[in-house]
Design a protein around this motif. Sequence first.
Motif, PDB file in Angstrom:
ATOM      1  N   ASP A 144      34.457  49.664  -6.343  1.00 23.04           N
ATOM      2  CA  ASP A 144      35.255  50.514  -7.241  1.00 23.04           C
ATOM      3  C   ASP A 144      34.474  51.734  -7.729  1.00 23.04           C
ATOM      4  O   ASP A 144      35.053  52.799  -7.971  1.00 23.04           O
ATOM      5  CB  ASP A 144      35.739  49.703  -8.447  1.00 23.04           C
ATOM      6  CG  ASP A 144      36.924  48.808  -8.104  1.00 23.04           C
ATOM      7  OD1 ASP A 144      37.382  48.858  -6.948  1.00 23.04           O
ATOM      8  OD2 ASP A 144      37.389  48.059  -8.985  1.00 23.04           O
ATOM      9  N   PHE A 145      33.167  51.573  -7.894  1.00 18.38           N
ATOM     10  CA  PHE A 145      32.334  52.666  -8.399  1.00 18.38           C
ATOM     11  C   PHE A 145      31.674  53.471  -7.273  1.00 18.38           C
ATOM     12  O   PHE A 145      30.879  54.367  -7.543  1.00 18.38           O
ATOM     13  CB  PHE A 145      31.268  52.132  -9.346  1.00 18.38           C
ATOM     14  CG  PHE A 145      31.765  51.879 -10.749  1.00 18.38           C
ATOM     15  CD1 PHE A 145      31.614  52.834 -11.739  1.00 18.38           C
ATOM     16  CD2 PHE A 145      32.401  50.699 -11.064  1.00 18.38           C
ATOM     17  CE1 PHE A 145      32.078  52.612 -13.024  1.00 18.38           C
ATOM     18  CE2 PHE A 145      32.872  50.452 -12.353  1.00 18.38           C
ATOM     19  CZ  PHE A 145      32.714  51.412 -13.337  1.00 18.38           C
ATOM     20  N   GLY A 146      31.977  53.122  -6.030  1.00 18.76           N
ATOM     21  CA  GLY A 146      31.402  53.860  -4.904  1.00 18.76           C
ATOM     22  C   GLY A 146      29.896  53.746  -4.822  1.00 18.76           C
ATOM     23  O   GLY A 146      29.201  54.723  -4.489  1.00 18.76           O
ATOM     24  N   PHE A 147      29.383  52.559  -5.122  1.00 22.69           N
ATOM     25  CA  PHE A 147      27.929  52.362  -5.134  1.00 22.69           C
ATOM     26  C   PHE A 147      27.338  52.476  -3.723  1.00 22.69           C
ATOM     27  O   PHE A 147      26.207  52.895  -3.553  1.00 22.69           O
ATOM     28  CB  PHE A 147      27.623  50.996  -5.735  1.00 22.69           C
ATOM     29  CG  PHE A 147      26.169  50.746  -6.019  1.00 22.69           C
ATOM     30  CD1 PHE A 147      25.443  51.601  -6.832  1.00 22.69           C
ATOM     31  CD2 PHE A 147      25.521  49.632  -5.491  1.00 22.69           C
ATOM     32  CE1 PHE A 147      24.101  51.368  -7.116  1.00 22.69           C
ATOM     33  CE2 PHE A 147      24.183  49.379  -5.774  1.00 22.69           C
ATOM     34  CZ  PHE A 147      23.473  50.251  -6.579  1.00 22.69           C
ATOM     35  N   TYR A 148      28.114  52.069  -2.727  1.00 23.31           N
ATOM     36  CA  TYR A 148      27.661  52.153  -1.339  1.00 23.31           C
ATOM     37  C   TYR A 148      28.197  53.437  -0.708  1.00 23.31           C
ATOM     38  O   TYR A 148      29.388  53.743  -0.809  1.00 23.31           O
ATOM     39  CB  TYR A 148      28.156  50.959  -0.527  1.00 23.31           C
ATOM     40  CG  TYR A 148      27.848  49.612  -1.135  1.00 23.31           C
ATOM     41  CD1 TYR A 148      26.545  49.152  -1.214  1.00 23.31           C
ATOM     42  CD2 TYR A 148      28.871  48.802  -1.630  1.00 23.31           C
ATOM     43  CE1 TYR A 148      26.254  47.913  -1.765  1.00 23.31           C
ATOM     44  CE2 TYR A 148      28.594  47.563  -2.188  1.00 23.31           C
ATOM     45  CZ  TYR A 148      27.287  47.126  -2.256  1.00 23.31           C
ATOM     46  OH  TYR A 148      27.008  45.905  -2.810  1.00 23.31           O
ATOM     47  N   LYS A 149      27.337  54.166  -0.025  1.00 25.27           N
ATOM     48  CA  LYS A 149      27.755  55.413   0.616  1.00 25.27           C
ATOM     49  C   LYS A 149      28.560  55.144   1.883  1.00 25.27           C
ATOM     50  O   LYS A 149      29.382  55.975   2.289  1.00 25.27           O
ATOM     51  CB  LYS A 149      26.523  56.257   0.960  1.00 25.27           C
ATOM     52  CG  LYS A 149      25.774  56.770  -0.261  1.00 25.27           C
ATOM     53  CD  LYS A 149      24.540  57.554   0.160  1.00 25.27           C
ATOM     54  CE  LYS A 149      23.770  58.038  -1.064  1.00 25.27           C
ATOM     55  NZ  LYS A 149      22.504  58.735  -0.683  1.00 25.27           N
ATOM     56  N   SER A 150      28.311  53.996   2.511  1.00 28.85           N
ATOM     57  CA  SER A 150      29.010  53.673   3.757  1.00 28.85           C
ATOM     58  C   SER A 150      28.999  52.172   3.951  1.00 28.85           C
ATOM     59  O   SER A 150      28.264  51.438   3.274  1.00 28.85           O
ATOM     60  CB  SER A 150      28.317  54.345   4.946  1.00 28.85           C
ATOM     61  OG  SER A 150      27.000  53.810   5.106  1.00 28.85           O
TER      62      SER A 150
END
Length: 571
Positions: A452-458
């Motif tokens: 949800d927080f976009g912690f992983y770039k891919s």
Amino acid sequence: MRVFKLFFAVFINYALISLFYLFLRKTFITIVFSQFLFFLLSFINIKKEQYLSASLTPSDFLLIKETFIAAPFLLKSVVLIGITVFVIFTIYLYRKENSETRWLMIPNAILSVAILSFFISANFTNNFGQYCDSNKTALVCQYRTSLPNTRGDWVGDHLSIKHLGYTTFFFSKSVDSLNNKVFKSQNIPEDKIQAIFPENETQQNKAHPDELPNIIFIMSESHWDATKLDKSLPKNVTPNINRDQVSTLLSPSFGGGTANVEFEVLTSLNVFLNHNELLYVSKLKRPTYSLPMYLNTLGYDTTAMHNNGKYFYNRSSVYQNMGFNRFTSIENMTTAADRGKFINQAGWTNDDLIYDSIRQQLQNADQPQFIYAITVENHPMYNDDRFGANNFKIKKDVSNSSKRALNTFLSGMKRADEHYSALLKDISKMKRPTIVIFFGDHLPNLQKVYDDFGFYKSEQEKTEKKDVKFFETPLAVWSNFPIDKNQFKGTFVPAHFLAPKILEAAHIPLPPYYQFIEKVNSCYSTIHQTGVQVNKKCDLNKDELLNQYKDLNMDAINGKNFSYQILHQHS
């Protein structure tokens, strides 16, 4: 999962009975013989747990002579008489029962070989882990977590036996041993280990016990700076820990695997060089040189503490092998009748108990104390309100489940800070110098929150986790006497290099073992799954040092354990 574990356990038991039938060719005697053997192994395991708080494993049969000498006379007599009577009875039954037709051997052979081959293949491939990474929808991959995995099951041997049955456990452990011998074991010659600890590198003069400080490690469950997730999250949730933070700890684990973190801190050995195995469960079955073992030689009273069950991660036996004088677990902290008062909504024990245990251990202690305390109250998962709802306002537009999880996690962080602050106030009143080392074991298992927080770039970054940001947790150090905090300068402190830094900061002499670890650290910032980072200022033979460090790990974990023998002999 329990149902499927039971299903697989039944299959293994059936396959083993069929295997006995191939040799005996008689149904009744096969059942009698196999069940007696299974019962005998279970009985020996019960007795070993009763006397040594450790489960029976295949390697124990290399110690039959020592076991026979150490076992009580009555127990030895009962077992020997029982085996003798059974052998006589079995021979009598075998002669009485007629052999069955050969064609029955064919289906038994097919079923036994097929079933056992499947489970052996599963063990050798880490339950088809690599295959399932790219074939997640395959049938076997849907049930792989239920397959026996006795070298990676965090609950430890005792509870694995409870879930799988002893026969399945023993079979899986036997295959583990075979796997290790075939693929992972290498006996490093004694002279190569001796060369790591040359005789001229002797320990400096020992300080008098009255001059030695108390050393308290607090490994706090999932403690992490959540602002790394998003800057909009509440700041300064842990003001006291932030005040004392000297660096970050580079953990070998992400989202779990607590025991591997303490393994690195306590032994300065390396999880990455040991295939990221859960070493407390798979390998630590014998005395292993460690920080408490060294501190014992200086006159310390050494205690491991955890407000959870003593069998998780095999801690009750592992801590004995590391040389701790005692292990204070939840069973020692409160009575079984009162335990429910301290369990939170998520089923974990509140940390009030462990901090009270630290205080009790420090009170009226004549010796310097070494305490390694592991907290648990802020353990995942976070889909509950164990510390109350809506303590923190989450501004970012994310799902309610993510907001709830973050509220619970941050509330646990705040409680950890309050516990830490209260403990320091009590310690500051004590006469003996004391150093407190506080750090998180790994990042929390926040699951969907990270997405949800976009912690992983891919997706690749999510899977491989090659950035140190996935492994850094706060490292705080406090003392009531002057210490050298220059030891902690740098981007981070790897868990496997932490112990000698703490000893030097506290002005405690380094033994040959930690002198060597410091040499390795002088040439390598870390040896980790994110990469092996070389220090530019290294003025030693870095390749030779790395090879020696690899040899030390192989010897201590899979080899002849010469390192323990050499260091223990000269301590």
